[in-house]
Write an enzyme that holds these catalytic residues in place. Structure first.
Site, PDB file in Angstrom:
ATOM      1  N   ASP A 291       0.794  -1.228   0.000  1.00  0.00           N
ATOM      2  CA  ASP A 291       0.000   0.000   0.000  1.00  0.00           C
ATOM      3  C   ASP A 291       0.826   1.277   0.000  1.00  0.00           C
ATOM      4  O   ASP A 291       0.393   2.307  -0.489  1.00  0.00           O
ATOM      5  CB  ASP A 291      -0.951   0.018   1.220  1.00  0.00           C
ATOM      6  CG  ASP A 291      -0.213  -0.176   2.541  1.00  0.00           C
ATOM      7  OD1 ASP A 291       1.029  -0.261   2.528  1.00  0.00           O
ATOM      8  OD2 ASP A 291      -0.880  -0.253   3.588  1.00  0.00           O
ATOM      9  N   HIS A 292       2.060   1.203   0.511  1.00  0.00           N
ATOM     10  CA  HIS A 292       2.816   2.448   0.707  1.00  0.00           C
ATOM     11  C   HIS A 292       3.566   2.933  -0.528  1.00  0.00           C
ATOM     12  O   HIS A 292       3.997   4.076  -0.565  1.00  0.00           O
ATOM     13  CB  HIS A 292       3.831   2.264   1.847  1.00  0.00           C
ATOM     14  CG  HIS A 292       3.237   2.505   3.198  1.00  0.00           C
ATOM     15  ND1 HIS A 292       2.194   1.749   3.682  1.00  0.00           N
ATOM     16  CD2 HIS A 292       3.530   3.426   4.153  1.00  0.00           C
ATOM     17  CE1 HIS A 292       1.884   2.196   4.893  1.00  0.00           C
ATOM     18  NE2 HIS A 292       2.674   3.206   5.195  1.00  0.00           N
TER      19      HIS A 292
ATOM     20  N   ARG B  95      13.310   1.944  14.169  1.00  0.00           N
ATOM     21  CA  ARG B  95      13.973   1.477  12.956  1.00  0.00           C
ATOM     22  C   ARG B  95      15.173   0.556  13.235  1.00  0.00           C
ATOM     23  O   ARG B  95      16.162   0.955  13.839  1.00  0.00           O
ATOM     24  CB  ARG B  95      14.442   2.761  12.277  1.00  0.00           C
ATOM     25  CG  ARG B  95      15.042   2.667  10.973  1.00  0.00           C
ATOM     26  CD  ARG B  95      15.228   4.079  10.414  1.00  0.00           C
ATOM     27  NE  ARG B  95      14.054   4.937  10.566  1.00  0.00           N
ATOM     28  CZ  ARG B  95      14.132   6.263  10.599  1.00  0.00           C
ATOM     29  NH1 ARG B  95      15.289   6.873  10.495  1.00  0.00           N
ATOM     30  NH2 ARG B  95      13.050   6.977  10.723  1.00  0.00           N
TER      31      ARG B  95
ATOM     32  N   ARG C  74      -2.367  12.409   9.954  1.00  0.00           N
ATOM     33  CA  ARG C  74      -1.104  13.089  10.222  1.00  0.00           C
ATOM     34  C   ARG C  74      -0.948  14.282   9.300  1.00  0.00           C
ATOM     35  O   ARG C  74      -1.314  14.197   8.136  1.00  0.00           O
ATOM     36  CB  ARG C  74       0.032  12.111   9.930  1.00  0.00           C
ATOM     37  CG  ARG C  74       0.970  11.988  11.067  1.00  0.00           C
ATOM     38  CD  ARG C  74       1.886  10.816  10.978  1.00  0.00           C
ATOM     39  NE  ARG C  74       1.771  10.082  12.234  1.00  0.00           N
ATOM     40  CZ  ARG C  74       2.539   9.080  12.579  1.00  0.00           C
ATOM     41  NH1 ARG C  74       3.465   8.655  11.750  1.00  0.00           N
ATOM     42  NH2 ARG C  74       2.372   8.488  13.729  1.00  0.00           N
TER      43      ARG C  74
ATOM     44  N   ASP D 193       3.695  -0.770  11.446  1.00  0.00           N
ATOM     45  CA  ASP D 193       3.215   0.526  10.976  1.00  0.00           C
ATOM     46  C   ASP D 193       2.570   1.238  12.159  1.00  0.00           C
ATOM     47  O   ASP D 193       1.885   0.607  12.963  1.00  0.00           O
ATOM     48  CB  ASP D 193       2.187   0.338   9.867  1.00  0.00           C
ATOM     49  CG  ASP D 193       1.842   1.670   9.220  1.00  0.00           C
ATOM     50  OD1 ASP D 193       2.511   2.034   8.227  1.00  0.00           O
ATOM     51  OD2 ASP D 193       0.937   2.362   9.720  1.00  0.00           O
TER      52      ASP D 193
ATOM     53  N   SER E  63      12.653   6.705  16.293  1.00  0.00           N
ATOM     54  CA  SER E  63      11.860   5.576  15.804  1.00  0.00           C
ATOM     55  C   SER E  63      12.541   4.255  16.170  1.00  0.00           C
ATOM     56  O   SER E  63      13.695   4.231  16.571  1.00  0.00           O
ATOM     57  CB  SER E  63      11.690   5.653  14.290  1.00  0.00           C
ATOM     58  OG  SER E  63      12.759   5.001  13.651  1.00  0.00           O
TER      59      SER E  63
HETATM   60 FE1  SF4 Z   1      -1.003   4.692   4.776  1.00  0.00          FE
HETATM   61 FE2  SF4 Z   1       0.055   5.348   7.095  1.00  0.00          FE
HETATM   62 FE3  SF4 Z   1      -1.348   7.141   5.694  1.00  0.00          FE
HETATM   63 FE4  SF4 Z   1      -2.550   5.152   6.830  1.00  0.00          FE
HETATM   64  S1  SF4 Z   1      -1.437   6.797   7.865  1.00  0.00           S
HETATM   65  S2  SF4 Z   1      -2.898   5.851   4.757  1.00  0.00           S
HETATM   66  S3  SF4 Z   1      -1.074   3.489   6.623  1.00  0.00           S
HETATM   67  S4  SF4 Z   1       0.608   6.188   5.129  1.00  0.00           S
END
Ligand code: SF4
Length: 753
Positions: free
Chosen positions: A100-101, A644, A447, A165, A642
């Site tokens: 998805d990313h 990571r 975000r 995630d 993070s």
């Molecule tokens: Fe994708 Fe993260 Fe945005 Fe959700 S918050 S759509 S998982 S990038």
């Protein structure tokens, strides 16, 4: 009611085990002797050793056995590469990977998807073949966003899941404790190691009243973010409860839990309720719903359970909110928003409205958004600002295509993008403004940090509900308040938008859409994992060498860092993300952001053999070539940021043996141990000042023992050698990691590889 109920319709043989969970809980109950919150019940019922585990909220480290692991395509690469090096034939815990990313939004759904498939071909080929080989469910590009797919197919009340995630908590909408972790933790659970989590505190949010009108579940979390701020949830699970829960849909609860990541919470969750049952039924998992009803008493908080902090929100009084710009905790109710825009001189014109993402793309969200668009079109007006829709999953996309909302969005002037993250993670080829030009955009995402959506630091990004996003898109202005203001219809007459309406679940059931799932085959031993030896994005990991059994002497200090050394300084993000699956290539960013105490500069250190100054990674490579191991000396809280794992893999790969600091951020310290490195701290923090960057050191590793300090002999360039005491936090099991070269080597040894 049959006793055995599968966790998901996509796998065979993994059952929802409420019986075992209840047994574990009664062991814990008899020890703690107090009412428990729901979050505690879910965690403690997954303890590896419920009899002996120390349990104190905010203090103890819990060893847990999660039910599932989920990875997105960007973080899955290194996690699977590491897992492969353990030599196990399949994952020990049910796991899925979601593409998805990596899909960039340019012109719309299918075309963008095709382009992504070709650009990321080697990554997708690797993920698809490695998933097939190691018994991992693979959701192909186009299937949708990880968190939406988890909610639709895998989440269940009372379950414990980790995901690579930060918005993994979305599954809390179905009563699951779903926690975002780094790749290293995922690898542990895939390889059957227990997973460690500091026992979280529990923040209670009591909801009273009923939601109505323009207010949506999103406004609850926008409000909570305003109260708790981006740090307020750190180390805590946010647990919602109270009579107000009844007026929320299951997907709405998912939205609230999803965005709990923005306040730093470990996760967020709702107790099992009828709305969850409805959702389970509608997504073909009624059997889980029925079983959950039989165990309902364990799937909610005990009476009298105590929270570390309690917040109360009356939904009757809750106003729609808009948060931002630049930070998700700057919360403004809609009634005060116009004044805030004026006061702060935020650009008033709205350039783009975006709905969807993992946060807000349920059937309900799409239906309500479409009802507003329809209302506007009934008055002859369409979107004034650009309007983009990212469906969260193929199932939602196909269902809104069948039921007409998708056509409504297109008629309204919208672009329907691929079922993927797209603009939310900066995968957006935005053309309407130039970089550096101040402008405003509004979205239903979670975000909104500077540069996240379009890499333009002057973009003022606001987050709100899909409803307000659509309303503002019609007005094209941040001054608009649909609760009080009017718009002009095509003839110039004033009208007010109607309150949005929409079904929580599709009346005719979900349409699954295109088949985007790849199940692992029965016979997997012959599957060939595809990694091109010439790839610059992927590289098979060779197991690290075991310890040679000797003291480590005459080690140069590659760099003595000064001040903050975060995981971003150790392994930068940005353009380097491309190389997440290629350890050797990404190692070219090792410590390039750290400040060298010798000269106050970043990425400039002296090679002790040549006397020449060079970049940090280049110098480390030269030492490695010459067979010289090295150490890093660091300051306080080294490795914060993070989780990571690249920040620990890179120094190990380039020949480092120890990182010696005043103190460590705990996750980074553990990650270093897992990779076979020695994280050590000065027993006397002042010794940090006494060590010079061009000293050499001996580490008397043959005497390394649990609970005992280690001796370091320092050889200054000029002057007498001196001894210094270093502390460490290795336990017996972790010492084996060091001896064998890594935690995974240790696992491989146990499995006889
Ligand atoms: Fe994708 Fe993260 Fe945005 Fe959700 S918050 S759509 S998982 S990038």
């Amino acid at each position: 009611l049959s006793k055995k109920v599968e966790m998901t319709n996509w796998e065979k043989g993994h059952y929802v085990n409420y019986k075992k969970m209840s047994e574990n809980l009664s062991i814990v109950r008899s020890r703690l002797n107090r009412p428990l919150t729901y979050a505690e019940k879910v965690l403690y019922s997954h303890l590896d050793d419920p009899h002996n585990q120390e349990i104190e909220r905010g203090v103890s480290y819990l060893k847990l056995r999660p039910d599932r692991v989920a990875c997105q395509d960007a973080t899955a690469q290194m996690a699977i590469l590491q897992f492969m090096s353990a030599g196990m034939p399949s994952v020990a815990t049910p796991t899925t990977v979601h593409c998805d990313h990596l899909i960039e939004a340019q012109i719309g759904g299918d075309k963008d998807l095709d382009r992504a498939k070709s650009i990321n071909k080697e990554v997708y080929d690797f993920l698809s073949t490695s998933c097939a080989k190691y018994n991992i469910g693979f959701w192909r590009p186009g299937s949708g966003i990880i968190h939406q797919i988890i909610l639709e197919n895998y989440a269940f009340p009372g379950g414990l899941m980790i995901g690579t995630d930060s918005h993994t908590p979305n599954a809390g909408g179905l009563g699951m404790a779903a926690i975002g972790v780094g790749g290293a933790d995922a690898v542990d659970v895939m390889a059957n190691l227990p997973w460690e989590l500091k026992a979280p505190k529990v923040i209670g949010v009591k909801l009273t009243g009923r939601m109505s009108g323009w207010t949506t579940p999103k406004d609850i979390i926008l409000k909570v973010a305003g109260i708790l701020t981006v740090k307020g949830g750190t180390g805590a699970i946010v647990e919602y409860h109270g009579p107000g829960v009844e007026s929320l849909s299951c997907t709405g609860m998912g939205t609230i839990c999803n965005m709990g990541a923005e306040i730093g919470a470990t996760t967020s969750m709702f107790p099992f309720n009828d709305r969850m049952y409805d959702y389970l039924e509608s997504t073909k998992r009624k059997r889980i719903g029925d079983l959950a009803r039989a165990y309902a008493a364990e799937l909610r908080e005990d009476e009298g359970a105590e929270y570390d902090q309690l917040i109360e929100i009356n939904l009757d009084e809750l106003e729609p909110h808009i948060n931002g710009p630049f930070t998700p905790d700057l919360a403004t109710p809609i009634s005060k928003f116009k004044d805030a825009v004026k006061e702060n001189k935020w650009p008033e014109e709205l350039k783009v409205g975006l709905i969807g993402s993992c946060t807000n793309s349920s059937y309900e969200d799409m239906s309500r958004a479409a009802s507003i668009a329809t209302d506007a079109m009934d008055h002859g007006v369409k979107a004034k600002a650009l309007f983009c829709v990212t469906p969260g999953s193929e199932q939602v996309r196909a269902t809104i295509e069948r039921d007409g909302q998708l056509k409504t969005f297109e008629d309204f002037g919208g672009i329907v993008l691929a079922n993927a993250c797209g603009p939310c993670i900066g995968q957006w080829d935005r053309k309407d403004v130039k970089k550096g030009e101040p402008n405003s955009i509004i979205s239903s995402y979670n975000r909104n940090f500077t540069g996240r959506n379009d890499a333009n630091p002057a973009t003022h990004s606001f987050v709100t509900s899909p409803d307000l996003t659509v309303a503002m898109t019609i007005a094209g202005s941040l001054f608009f308040n649909p609760l009080t203001d009017t718009l002009k219809d095509k003839d110039g007459n004033e009208f007010k938008l109607k309150e949005p309406t929409g079904d929580a679940l599709p009346k005719n059931g979900f349409d699954l859409g295109r088949d985007t799932y790849q199940a692992p085959p029965e016979e997997r031993s012959q599957v060939d994992v595809k990694v091109s030896p010439t790839s610059d994005r992927l590289q098979i990991l060779e197991p690290f060498e075991a310890w040679d059994g000797k003291d480590q002497v005459d080690l140069p200090i590659l760099i003595k860092t000064k001040g903050k050394t975060t995981t971003d300084h150790i392994s930068m993000a940005g353009p380097w993300l491309k190389y997440r699956g290629h350890l050797d290539n990404i190692s070219n960013n090792m410590l390039i952001g750290a400040i060298n105490a010798a000269n106050g500069e970043a990425n400039k250190v002296k090679n002790f053999k040549t006397g020449k100054e060079d970049a940090v990674p280049a110098t480390a490579r030269q030492y490695k070539k010459d067979g010289i191991k090295w150490v890093v000396v660091g300051d306080w809280n080294y490795g914060e940021g993070s989780s990571r794992e690249h920040a620990a893999l890179e120094p190990r790969h380039l020949g480092g043996i120890a990182i010696i600091t005043r103190s460590f951020a705990r996750i980074h310290e553990t990650n270093l141990k897992k990779q076979g490195m020695l994280p050590l701290t000065f027993s006397n923090p002042e010794d940090y000042d006494k060590v010079n960057p061009d000293d050499k050191v001996d580490l008397l590793v043959t005497k390394l023992e649990v609970g005992k300090p280690l001796t370091m002999v320092v050889h200054p360039k000029d002057g007498e050698k001196w001894e210094c005491e270093l502390s460490h936090t290795f336990n017996e099991g972790q010492l084996e990691w060091f001896k064998n070269g890594s935690a995974l080597n240790t696992m491989a040894k146990k499995h006889g590889h």
